[in-house]
Design an enzyme around this catalytic site. Structure first.
Site, PDB file in Angstrom:
ATOM      1  N   GLY A  46      27.648  35.761  22.855  1.00 24.48           N
ATOM      2  CA  GLY A  46      28.387  36.280  24.005  1.00 24.48           C
ATOM      3  C   GLY A  46      29.874  36.189  23.734  1.00 24.48           C
ATOM      4  O   GLY A  46      30.301  35.459  22.827  1.00 24.48           O
ATOM      5  N   GLN A  51      38.665  35.238  26.107  1.00 24.10           N
ATOM      6  CA  GLN A  51      38.736  34.673  24.752  1.00 24.10           C
ATOM      7  C   GLN A  51      39.551  35.533  23.788  1.00 24.10           C
ATOM      8  O   GLN A  51      40.015  35.042  22.766  1.00 24.10           O
ATOM      9  CB  GLN A  51      37.317  34.490  24.181  1.00 24.10           C
ATOM     10  CG  GLN A  51      36.525  33.417  24.910  1.00 24.10           C
ATOM     11  CD  GLN A  51      35.107  33.339  24.373  1.00 24.10           C
ATOM     12  OE1 GLN A  51      34.255  34.129  24.748  1.00 24.10           O
ATOM     13  NE2 GLN A  51      34.872  32.404  23.476  1.00 24.10           N
ATOM     14  N   CYS A  91      30.916  27.174  21.416  1.00 20.52           N
ATOM     15  CA  CYS A  91      31.831  28.205  21.922  1.00 20.52           C
ATOM     16  C   CYS A  91      32.736  28.666  20.791  1.00 20.52           C
ATOM     17  O   CYS A  91      33.268  27.843  20.044  1.00 20.52           O
ATOM     18  CB  CYS A  91      32.668  27.645  23.072  1.00 20.52           C
ATOM     19  SG  CYS A  91      33.799  28.848  23.788  1.00 20.52           S
ATOM     20  N   LEU A  92      32.923  29.962  20.689  1.00 19.03           N
ATOM     21  CA  LEU A  92      33.797  30.509  19.644  1.00 19.03           C
ATOM     22  C   LEU A  92      35.244  30.041  19.844  1.00 19.03           C
ATOM     23  O   LEU A  92      36.018  30.038  18.892  1.00 19.03           O
ATOM     24  CB  LEU A  92      33.735  32.040  19.648  1.00 19.03           C
ATOM     25  CG  LEU A  92      32.379  32.645  19.249  1.00 19.03           C
ATOM     26  CD1 LEU A  92      32.370  34.153  19.493  1.00 19.03           C
ATOM     27  CD2 LEU A  92      32.048  32.340  17.786  1.00 19.03           C
ATOM     28  N   HIS A 133      28.048  30.494  30.971  1.00 22.32           N
ATOM     29  CA  HIS A 133      29.117  30.095  30.041  1.00 22.32           C
ATOM     30  C   HIS A 133      30.216  31.168  30.008  1.00 22.32           C
ATOM     31  O   HIS A 133      31.406  30.851  30.088  1.00 22.32           O
ATOM     32  CB  HIS A 133      28.484  29.874  28.653  1.00 22.32           C
ATOM     33  CG  HIS A 133      29.431  29.594  27.534  1.00 22.32           C
ATOM     34  ND1 HIS A 133      29.439  28.390  26.850  1.00 22.32           N
ATOM     35  CD2 HIS A 133      30.385  30.362  26.942  1.00 22.32           C
ATOM     36  CE1 HIS A 133      30.373  28.430  25.905  1.00 22.32           C
ATOM     37  NE2 HIS A 133      30.959  29.621  25.933  1.00 22.32           N
ATOM     38  N   GLU A 134      29.814  32.437  29.927  1.00 21.70           N
ATOM     39  CA  GLU A 134      30.800  33.533  29.875  1.00 21.70           C
ATOM     40  C   GLU A 134      31.528  33.696  31.207  1.00 21.70           C
ATOM     41  O   GLU A 134      32.733  33.959  31.236  1.00 21.70           O
ATOM     42  CB  GLU A 134      30.140  34.858  29.488  1.00 21.70           C
ATOM     43  CG  GLU A 134      29.340  34.878  28.191  1.00 21.70           C
ATOM     44  CD  GLU A 134      30.046  34.284  27.002  1.00 21.70           C
ATOM     45  OE1 GLU A 134      31.283  34.141  27.018  1.00 21.70           O
ATOM     46  OE2 GLU A 134      29.353  33.929  26.039  1.00 21.70           O
ATOM     47  N   HIS A 137      34.294  31.287  31.459  1.00 25.56           N
ATOM     48  CA  HIS A 137      35.502  31.727  30.734  1.00 25.56           C
ATOM     49  C   HIS A 137      36.389  32.579  31.633  1.00 25.56           C
ATOM     50  O   HIS A 137      37.612  32.452  31.627  1.00 25.56           O
ATOM     51  CB  HIS A 137      35.128  32.557  29.500  1.00 25.56           C
ATOM     52  CG  HIS A 137      34.807  31.755  28.276  1.00 25.56           C
ATOM     53  ND1 HIS A 137      35.693  30.875  27.696  1.00 25.56           N
ATOM     54  CD2 HIS A 137      33.700  31.728  27.490  1.00 25.56           C
ATOM     55  CE1 HIS A 137      35.138  30.333  26.606  1.00 25.56           C
ATOM     56  NE2 HIS A 137      33.927  30.829  26.465  1.00 25.56           N
TER      57      HIS A 137
HETATM   58  O1  GNR Z   1      27.880  32.057  20.382  1.00 26.07           O
HETATM   59  C1  GNR Z   1      27.749  31.297  21.348  1.00 26.07           C
HETATM   60  N1  GNR Z   1      26.669  30.488  21.427  1.00 26.07           N
HETATM   61  C2  GNR Z   1      26.335  29.743  22.553  1.00 26.07           C
HETATM   62  C3  GNR Z   1      25.332  28.782  22.429  1.00 26.07           C
HETATM   63  C4  GNR Z   1      24.948  28.035  23.508  1.00 26.07           C
HETATM   64  C5  GNR Z   1      25.526  28.249  24.735  1.00 26.07           C
HETATM   65  C6  GNR Z   1      26.533  29.204  24.876  1.00 26.07           C
HETATM   66  C7  GNR Z   1      26.926  29.951  23.793  1.00 26.07           C
HETATM   67  S1  GNR Z   1      28.144  31.168  23.984  1.00 26.07           S
HETATM   68  C8  GNR Z   1      28.810  31.246  22.366  1.00 26.07           C
HETATM   69  C9  GNR Z   1      29.832  32.359  22.229  1.00 26.07           C
HETATM   70  C10 GNR Z   1      30.993  32.079  23.151  1.00 26.07           C
HETATM   71  O2  GNR Z   1      31.830  31.246  22.967  1.00 26.07           O
HETATM   72  N2  GNR Z   1      31.035  32.761  24.251  1.00 26.07           N
HETATM   73  O3  GNR Z   1      31.997  32.508  25.157  1.00 26.07           O
HETATM   74 NI    NI Z   2      32.571  30.447  24.883  1.00 25.89          NI
END
Ligand code: GNR
Ligand code: NI
Length: 173
Positions: A46, A51, A91-92, A133-134, A137
């Site tokens: 995601g 980001q 998270c990236l 999670h997104e 953000h």
């Molecule tokens: O690539 C991603 N893997 C992930 C693994 C577990 C829970 C959430 C994520 S999201 C993350 C990519 C990202 O940072 N999205 O904002």
């Molecule tokens: Ni993230």
């Protein structure tokens, strides 16, 4: 299309709250394409616009193994959230750091498509985790905010070290 730079913790721009998307125009379609390319290039499941320093309510996801189930959520709103589930998240924007986070296990979402039309979806399991999670953000929130202050300090130190030494190593908190 282009691969965009991803902001990393503790960059203050990750704390900016996104504004609703109002124009479903060519510039939006280009941003969606660039976010798609960036997410795949970085092997993410995601990516939120925040980001890539675009403070608009837009996120993209692909939870599939085959990397061919691209999804876009614009101006997403939760319609319900139920249950609870703990999952190890990464998270990236917090590279090399993994930690357990507790979230709702099933959610309903109403969002817009790239053409502005509305859709409703129900998500569970890792799909639900990723969408929450997104959406965090877009509100300026990161998964490390759910950790204790001590662990968050460890994250900060870890990322400083990574920056100095050039990007190796992972830590699970
Ligand atoms: O690539 C991603 N893997 C992930 C693994 C577990 C829970 C959430 C994520 S999201 C993350 C990519 C990202 O940072 N999205 O904002
Ligand atoms: Ni993230």
């Amino acid at each position: 299309m282009a691969i965009l730079d991803i902001l990393s913790f503790p960059d203050p721009r990750l704390r900016i709250e996104a504004s609703p998307v109002v124009a479903f125009d060519a510039a939006l379609q280009r941003l969606i394409g660039d976010m798609k390319e960036t997410m795949y290039a970085e092997s993410g499941i995601g990516l939120a616009a925040t980001q890539v320093n675009e403070h608009r309510q837009l996120l993209v996801m692909d939870m599939s193994e085959t990397r061919d189930q691209f999804r876009v959520f614009i101006n997403p709103e939760l319609t319900f959230a139920s249950g609870s589930e703990t999952c190890e998240e990464g998270c990236l924007s917090v590279p090399g750091v993994y930690a357990e986070v507790s979230r709702a296990s099933e959610i309903g979402v109403r969002a817009q498509n790239p053409d502005g039309s509305y859709f409703d979806a129900t998500l569970k399991g890792l799909d639900a985790v990723c969408l929450q999670h997104e959406m965090d953000h877009l509100k300026g929130k990161l998964f490390v905010d759910y950790l204790s202050p001590l662990k968050r300090m460890m994250v900060r130190k870890k990322l400083e070290k990574r920056k100095r030494k050039g990007g190796e190593g992972a830590v699970t908190l």
